[in-house]
Design an enzyme around this catalytic site. Structure first.
Site, PDB file in Angstrom:
ATOM      1  N   GLY A  83       8.486   5.315   6.754  1.00 12.39           N
ATOM      2  CA  GLY A  83       9.907   4.970   6.779  1.00 12.39           C
ATOM      3  C   GLY A  83      10.211   3.799   5.866  1.00 12.39           C
ATOM      4  CB  CYS A  91       3.349   4.952   5.567  1.00 12.52           C
ATOM      5  SG  CYS A  91       3.947   3.791   4.311  1.00 12.52           S
ATOM      6  CE1 TYR A  92       8.773   0.200  10.055  1.00 19.27           C
ATOM      7  CE2 TYR A  92       8.895   2.096  11.530  1.00 19.27           C
ATOM      8  CZ  TYR A  92       9.235   0.792  11.226  1.00 19.27           C
ATOM      9  OH  TYR A  92      10.031   0.072  12.085  1.00 19.27           O
ATOM     10  CG  HIS A  99       2.956   8.785   2.380  1.00 21.22           C
ATOM     11  ND1 HIS A  99       3.832   9.011   3.421  1.00 21.22           N
ATOM     12  CD2 HIS A  99       3.241   7.551   1.899  1.00 21.22           C
ATOM     13  CE1 HIS A  99       4.617   7.948   3.568  1.00 21.22           C
ATOM     14  NE2 HIS A  99       4.275   7.047   2.662  1.00 21.22           N
ATOM     15  CD  GLU A 148       3.052  12.417   4.340  1.00 24.84           C
ATOM     16  OE1 GLU A 148       3.992  11.598   4.390  1.00 24.84           O
ATOM     17  OE2 GLU A 148       1.885  12.133   4.663  1.00 24.84           O
ATOM     18  N   GLY A 184      20.933  33.393  -5.309  1.00 17.24           N
ATOM     19  CA  GLY A 184      19.614  32.804  -5.206  1.00 17.24           C
ATOM     20  C   GLY A 184      18.805  33.428  -4.079  1.00 17.24           C
ATOM     21  CB  VAL A 185      15.204  33.033  -3.259  1.00 18.45           C
ATOM     22  CG1 VAL A 185      14.265  33.435  -2.137  1.00 18.45           C
ATOM     23  CG2 VAL A 185      14.682  33.530  -4.594  1.00 18.45           C
ATOM     24  CG  ASP A 186      17.108  29.162  -0.895  1.00 15.50           C
ATOM     25  OD1 ASP A 186      15.927  29.554  -0.897  1.00 15.50           O
ATOM     26  OD2 ASP A 186      17.503  28.170  -1.534  1.00 15.50           O
ATOM     27  CE  LYS A 211      13.976  27.718  -3.218  1.00 16.48           C
ATOM     28  NZ  LYS A 211      15.238  28.490  -3.329  1.00 16.48           N
TER      29      LYS A 211
END
Length: 537
Positions: free
Chosen positions: A56, A87-88, A178, A180, A235-237, A393
């Site tokens: 954060g 992290c935070y 991080h 991730e 679009g795809v979404d 996505k």
């Protein structure tokens, strides 16, 4: 989602929080994000098998800094579920457990190596392979000066700062970096160690389960008689969202494709053909280009552009709903949008404003308002249906595959909802849009011809609000400058610029300057995300 074991993520406002959820899902584990200062009762209601505390922007010693939920550590000690602070999140654990956190003399940001301890339980899978000095992604201005009693230092930075700590007996772990983020080497393996080996999760979450659950949610929300209007962007979404909702409500879904004058070259023709011939969805096409461009005239601020476009889309759908009502005798009460998790996280809406799968980003900073999130008018008549709102996505593409959406359609590069309005920097006007359309078409066609399209996450051109001096046809010109942008990514939250060969760039630049009247200079964007975003606005 009660049939899934849950990994609960407490969000303290990091722009990477959703990436934690995304990495967890990659491993077939269901993750759920709630605000970091949620009440203990809410945390307990999910019966989490493990908890991750996100990073954060705050400092733990700030007066208004978010804190650990009261009673969390007592509950964890009693039930013995593991906690990982990132992290935070790690700094909160340090401070709460009696350690010391101070402002760092030098901020650590970006890739840097750490030295991990061979005896660490958390890093066992790495040390077993002889990986003792991986490069990780740091992003912090505070540091741990003293770890809590009962913990041991398991990794340090090149400068000697605390990079990781753990207490295997208490099942509490902390990382100052991080894992991730894709920039962290072996980051996914670190998370897998925590999720599978330490927390004991199996893999029971899939796109088929997402489809089944979302279809049931849509049916429950819409009911047996209400009609639904779907905003198709090409679009795809939005296409995947439409296919999902169509499976849920059948012919009570009415798709509307709006040509807002901000589309790519020949987009209306291509998209309508795609919907009719391949997706077999009934679609109404509304040409509202003059309507949108008149509203955007003289508007240069990107946030204002997005809000204008969001409001105008809703106005167009209001009009379309009236026409649909005349034909079928029912006025659509619901609006389907292909909103994704990155849209939500960057727009940072207020708490409680997103679906049951996510959380309001009450501790985070707004990066930009997406036209379909922060740009929606407050007096909107429709109830929103956003079945993809908590997906990334690549997850949407996987869901589309389950739904039977054609593979060539799923591979299309992302295109922003506000369209070319956010790729014309500054004022949006017809000449700039026409130039940009032709430049973009040459760029994308060249990428396809080179066989590179599927290797690139997103590629596009940008019209810059400057002119440069040039020489064309033995004469002086003072014409427009365009930028080319291409990035590689997996989720759109982090990205690296694509390293085209100099020969490719030279060929594309020459073709653009020779074929697009009004352009005499082409530049290539070599910025990664972060620090830049993928789009320029």
């Amino acid at each position: 989602m009660t049939q899934h074991s849950t990994l609960l993520i407490l969000d303290y406002g990091s722009q990477y929080t959703q990436l934690i959820a995304r990495r967890v899902r990659e491993m077939g584990v269901y993750s759920f994000i709630i605000p970091g200062d949620s009440k203990l009762e809410r945390i307990q209601s999910y019966n989490p098998k493990a908890v991750i505390l996100s990073g954060g922007p705050s400092s733990v010693y700030d007066l208004d800094a978010p804190t650990l939920p009261a009673g969390l550590l007592e509950d964890q000690k009693k039930k013995k579920y593991p906690i990982l602070g990132v992290c935070y999140g790690m700094q909160l654990l340090v401070r709460e457990l009696g350690g010391k956190v101070e402002k760092a003399k030098k901020r650590e940001y970006g890739r840097m190596p750490i030295e991990i301890a061979k005896e660490s339980g958390f890093f066992k899978s790495l040390s077993d392979k002889g990986i003792l000095s991986p490069n990780v992604w740091m992003s912090h201005g505070d540091e741990t000066k003293a770890i809590p009693a009962g913990f041991r230092l398991t990794a340090k930075s090149k400068e000697g700062a605390v990079a990781a700590m753990e207490s295997e007996s208490e099942r509490i772990y902390g990382l100052q970096f991080h894992p991730e983020v894709t920039h962290t080497e072996s980051g996914k393996e670190m998370l897998a160690r925590f999720i599978h080996d330490i927390a004991g999760f199996g893999s029971d979450w899939s796109m088929q389960s997402v489809l089944d659950e979302q279809v049931e949610k849509v049916r429950a929300k819409v009911g047996p008689t209400a009609h639904v209007i779907c905003a198709l962007s090409g679009g795809v979404d939005s296409a995947v969202a439409a296919a999902l909702v169509h499976q849920a409500v059948g012919d009570r879904l009415h798709c509307v494709f709006v040509d807002n004058g901000l589309l790519r070259f020949d987009e209306q023709k291509r998209v309508m053909g795609m919907f009719k011939d391949k997706l077999h969805l009934p679609v109404i096409c509304v040409d509202a280009s003059e309507r949108f461009l008149s509203k955007l005239k003289g508007v240069a601020d990107p946030e204002k552009k997005r809000k204008i476009i969001g409001a105008e889309f809703i106005a167009v759908f209001d009009d379309a709903a009236k026409e649909i009502s005349k034909k079928v005798g029912h006025t659509p009460e619901f609006l389907v949008q292909g909103t994704l998790y990155p849209d939500v996280i960057e727009s940072s809406p207020p708490p409680g404003s997103i679906s049951e799968l996510g959380s309001g980003r009450k501790h985070s900073a707004t990066i930009k308002s997406h036209h379909n999130v922060g740009g929606l008018p407050k007096d909107m008549k429709f109830q929103l249906i956003e079945p993809l709102r908590d997906l990334f996505k690549d997850e949407v593409r996987a869901l589309g595959k389950v739904l039977g959406v054609p593979a060539d359609f799923l591979k299309r590069h992302p295109f922003p909802g506000p369209g070319l309005a956010v790729r014309v920097i500054g004022d949006v006007y017809f000449e700039a849009l026409e130039i940009l359309r032709h430049v973009d078409e040459i760029f994308i066609s060249s990428i396809r011809e080179a066989g590179l399209y599927d290797q690139i996450w997103q590629a596009f051109a940008v019209f810059l609000p400057i002119r440069s001096v040039g020489v064309q046809g033995d004469g002086r010109t003072h014409d427009h400058v365009v930028a080319l942008r291409a990035v590689g990514s997996t989720d759109g939250m982090t990205a690296d610029w694509y390293p085209f060969s100099s020969e490719f760039l030279a060929k594309v630049s020459s073709k653009i300057c020779n074929e697009v009247r009004g352009v005499n200079r082409v530049v290539y964007d070599v910025s990664s995300k972060p620090p830049a975003t993928i789009e320029w606005e």
